[in-house]
Design a protein around this motif. Sequence first.
Motif, PDB file in Angstrom:
ATOM      1  N   THR A 114      47.698  49.200  39.804  1.00 23.93           N
ATOM      2  CA  THR A 114      48.567  48.866  38.682  1.00 23.93           C
ATOM      3  C   THR A 114      49.836  49.709  38.727  1.00 23.93           C
ATOM      4  OG1 THR A 114      46.696  48.193  37.317  1.00 23.93           O
ATOM      5  CG2 THR A 114      48.712  48.825  36.158  1.00 23.93           C
ATOM      6  N   HIS A 146      43.554  40.126  37.949  1.00 24.38           N
ATOM      7  CA  HIS A 146      43.811  40.779  36.660  1.00 24.38           C
ATOM      8  C   HIS A 146      45.071  41.648  36.728  1.00 24.38           C
ATOM      9  CE1 HIS A 146      43.105  42.741  32.844  1.00 24.38           C
ATOM     10  NE2 HIS A 146      43.210  43.910  33.453  1.00 24.38           N
ATOM     11  N   SER A 149      48.228  39.460  36.751  1.00 28.94           N
ATOM     12  CA  SER A 149      48.442  38.871  35.432  1.00 28.94           C
ATOM     13  C   SER A 149      48.943  39.915  34.440  1.00 28.94           C
ATOM     14  CB  SER A 149      47.132  38.249  34.945  1.00 28.94           C
ATOM     15  OG  SER A 149      47.289  37.743  33.652  1.00 28.94           O
ATOM     16  N   LYS A 150      48.315  41.078  34.432  1.00 27.54           N
ATOM     17  CA  LYS A 150      48.701  42.156  33.518  1.00 27.54           C
ATOM     18  C   LYS A 150      50.126  42.621  33.793  1.00 27.54           C
ATOM     19  CE  LYS A 150      46.699  46.184  34.096  1.00 27.54           C
ATOM     20  NZ  LYS A 150      45.748  47.301  34.081  1.00 27.54           N
TER      21      LYS A 150
END
Length: 183
Positions: A114, A146, A149-150
């Motif tokens: 991330t 995920h 998308s985040k």
Amino acid sequence: MNIKLESERLLYRPFELSDAEALYNMDNNPNVHKYLWQKPTLELDESIQTIKYLQKQYNENGIGRFATLLKETGEFIGWTGLKYINDHFENGHTNFYDYGYRLKEEFWNKGYATEATKAWLDYGFNHMNIKEMNAYTHKENGASNHILSKAGFQLLEEYPNNDGVIWKWWQYFFEDYKRNLKK
């Protein structure tokens, strides 16, 4: 290539041939290749050739995947970054910027992917002036899906590759990125 990036916990730099053993150790792990093509690296020379290919991309396209290191220790945790796809078609597309990453298994689930995604989006949109970025992930790779998308990528469609494996096609426009930053 003079690009050197950093984020809170990570350093990003162009690959050097001295990274071959660390790259090999990551890519030799079958778990790392679960959602790729199920073809772990078997020989150190494959990693050397990969690095030479990346260095060629740096020269030809001004960007490519970067070695990603822990700031605190300098330890190689994988690669992250942007790649200009012009050597093949993916989901019918070529000549596009792709965001991707691959981390050593012991660095999964620690927020590094991330963190790197945010850093590369900032670099691509704000320093390279890229207007559109894409990414593609295995349909069943829940963690990567995920993270994208985040980060703000939009899932456009699912598509089969040549082997019938279903992948997801993601896209992120600069205008959407700017709008998301204001939230």
